[in-house]
Structure formats: C-alpha cells, structure tokens
Design a protein around this motif. Structure first.
Motif, PDB file in Angstrom:
ATOM      1  N   HIS A  51       0.820  -1.223   0.000  1.00 55.04           N
ATOM      2  CA  HIS A  51       0.000   0.000   0.000  1.00 55.04           C
ATOM      3  C   HIS A  51       0.853   1.271   0.000  1.00 55.04           C
ATOM      4  CE1 HIS A  51      -3.773  -2.156   0.379  1.00 55.04           C
ATOM      5  NE2 HIS A  51      -3.207  -2.916   1.301  1.00 55.04           N
ATOM      6  N   SER A  87       1.445   4.564  -1.730  1.00 55.50           N
ATOM      7  CA  SER A  87       0.633   5.389  -2.616  1.00 55.50           C
ATOM      8  C   SER A  87       1.207   6.767  -2.874  1.00 55.50           C
ATOM      9  CB  SER A  87      -0.791   5.544  -2.039  1.00 55.50           C
ATOM     10  OG  SER A  87      -1.449   4.290  -1.994  1.00 55.50           O
ATOM     11  N   LEU A  98       2.362  -1.359  -5.364  1.00 63.18           N
ATOM     12  CA  LEU A  98       1.495  -0.314  -5.906  1.00 63.18           C
ATOM     13  C   LEU A  98       0.143  -0.945  -6.197  1.00 63.18           C
ATOM     14  CD1 LEU A  98       4.125   1.244  -8.360  1.00 63.18           C
ATOM     15  CD2 LEU A  98       3.721   1.780  -5.943  1.00 63.18           C
ATOM     16  N   THR A 157      -3.192   0.956  -5.451  1.00 63.90           N
ATOM     17  CA  THR A 157      -4.296   1.891  -5.264  1.00 63.90           C
ATOM     18  C   THR A 157      -4.345   2.861  -6.445  1.00 63.90           C
ATOM     19  OG1 THR A 157      -2.956   3.530  -4.080  1.00 63.90           O
ATOM     20  CG2 THR A 157      -4.020   1.812  -2.744  1.00 63.90           C
ATOM     21  N   GLN A 199      -4.484   5.990  -6.116  1.00 60.02           N
ATOM     22  CA  GLN A 199      -3.548   7.055  -5.768  1.00 60.02           C
ATOM     23  C   GLN A 199      -2.128   6.685  -6.181  1.00 60.02           C
ATOM     24  OE1 GLN A 199      -3.271   7.968  -1.580  1.00 60.02           O
ATOM     25  NE2 GLN A 199      -2.444  10.011  -1.948  1.00 60.02           N
ATOM     26  N   ALA A 200      -1.775   5.415  -6.039  1.00 65.32           N
ATOM     27  CA  ALA A 200      -0.446   4.970  -6.461  1.00 65.32           C
ATOM     28  C   ALA A 200      -0.270   5.130  -7.965  1.00 65.32           C
ATOM     29  CB  ALA A 200      -0.215   3.529  -6.045  1.00 65.32           C
TER      30      ALA A 200
END
Length: 247
Positions: free
Chosen positions: A93, A95, A146, A148, A150-151
């Motif tokens: 996670h 991000s 990675l 998400t 957002q990532a």
C-alpha cells in the motif's frame, strides 16, 4: 546463493510464490521445488516474528532467497524481517513518494537510510554486524507494492525515489479500489500505466499471477512474478484429490 538483487537488476525472469501458512515445514516443501525466491506474507497471515525467523531459516537451509511482505508501513515491521535474515522486504500500500521514501529509509543503512544495526540473526547474533551491514548495503531488496488509484496517479514520483529495487503491482487491491471509486478506466489500463511508469523510471516491475500460464505471459513483459501461494496450491490440490470419484 545467487544475489536476488543482482538478478533483478539484470532483469532475469524470476518466479516464486507467496507463503502464508505459518509453518517452516511449508517453506521446506515449497523451497524443494527450487523457485527463484519465496515471499513470506506477514500482511495476510498470522505469522509471528518468532515464527517468521524459523521460516526464513528454512528458506536459507534450502538456499532459496526469502523476501517478506511486511505487515504494513511501520519501520518496525521492516526491521523485524530484515534482522531475521530476509533478503528484502515488500512494503504494501505505497501510494505516495513520501511513503516510498520512508520504506527505503527503514530498509537501508545510512547514508541511504536510517535502519538500526541490530544484533539479530542476520548479523550472526553480534558476531558479524560490520560484515552484515556491508552485505545488506549491496544485497537488500526494497520492493514497493502499488495497488491503489492514488499509487497510479503518483507512480512517476514514487518510482523516482532512490533505493527502490522493484515496483510490484497488486492487481487484486487495485481492482477493489477501482470498483469502489469508479471511473471510466479499466484495470488493464491502470496496470499498463504502472508498467509504463516503471519502465520510464528504470525500475524493474513485477505482478501477482494466479497460475503458470499467466506467469508465462507476464514474464514476456516483466522480469518478476509472484505466482499464487502455498494456500492456493494446497486448496487446488485438495479440491482435485477429493473431488467425487467416478461411477
């Protein structure tokens, strides 16, 4: 044992499983198949720090490199895995670039990071701290996961952080995030964006796969796959073995 970090840098095709069953016996059995590595998964399992040490020890006996997917982004989780003798960590996670930089700091010794030089198993229980620090500087693998939206948005900034050895794409959680937040783009689009960002940054990329056929396909594009898990292999074998008998 061949240095896993060197093999990543050379873009050698690498394939190994997640191990989440809390048992060194499982590690021994799977390592006997000679995967390129194993990734012990403490994020999604009840593996304690003490048991983690025994599982890494089992991998070492088999001369199979052991990565650890740590429980979270806390530096304490990274320290526990590396002090126990893991060749590297996968931090889930990630991000933002700041989160990536913190993951690198936790895993690397000064001047690249801020990891403490502890007296654990990796350093021979005080017998070889200077030697281990030197080896760790050269060999420790730092992977950021990675997974998400957002990532994806921040991928270029994340992968510009020095000290990252692997951009590991988590399609499962990325798909969950996509479904929750909506949008017009597909999961394949997002995965391709991450692959492209890794290529621009010169960082090897990897991905989770469910089976051999998927691994073969992905290894034509990427140098690293984690294929299934010990629990998945056991489930599949059990379902096949105990399916209804004919007649």
């Amino acid at each position: 044992m061949t240095c896993l970090r060197d093999r990543l840098l050379r873009r050698d095709p690498l394939r190994g499983p997640f191990l989440a069953i809390p048992s060194p016996v499982t590690v021994e059995i799977v390592a006997g198949a000679r995967p390129d590595f194993v990734c012990i998964d403490t994020e999604h399992s009840p593996i304690s720090d003490a048991l983690l040490t025994d599982m890494i020890r089992a991998a070492d006996v088999a001369r199979v490199p052991a990565l650890v997917r740590v429980r979270g982004k806390s530096p304490n989780h990274t320290a526990a895995a590396l002090d126990a003798g893991a060749i590297g960590v996968m931090v889930p996670h990630i991000s933002t670039a700041n989160e990536a930089a913190a993951a690198v700091r936790a895993a690397r010794y000064a001047p690249e990071g801020a990891r403490g030089a502890g007296p654990g198993r990796a350093a021979g229980y005080l017998r070889d701290i200077p030697g281990y620090v030197a080896r760790a500087r050269a060999e420790t693998v730092v992977a950021v996961q990675l997974e998400t939206l957002q990532a994806v948005e921040n991928a270029s900034d994340i992968l510009a952080v020095p000290g990252i050895d692997l951009a590991f794409i988590g399609p499962g959680d990325l798909g969950v995030d996509l479904a929750a937040q909506g949008g017009s783009r597909t999961l394949d689009d997002l995965v391709n964006d991450l692959i492209d960002a890794a290529a621009r940054a010169g960082v090897p990329a990897g991905i989770f796969t469910a089976d051999r056929a998927a691994s073969a396909d992905w290894l034509r594009r990427l140098p690293f796959v984690i294929e299934g898990s010990d629990a998945l292999l056991l489930t599949q074998a059990s379902d096949t073995a105990f399916a209804a008998l004919p007649g």
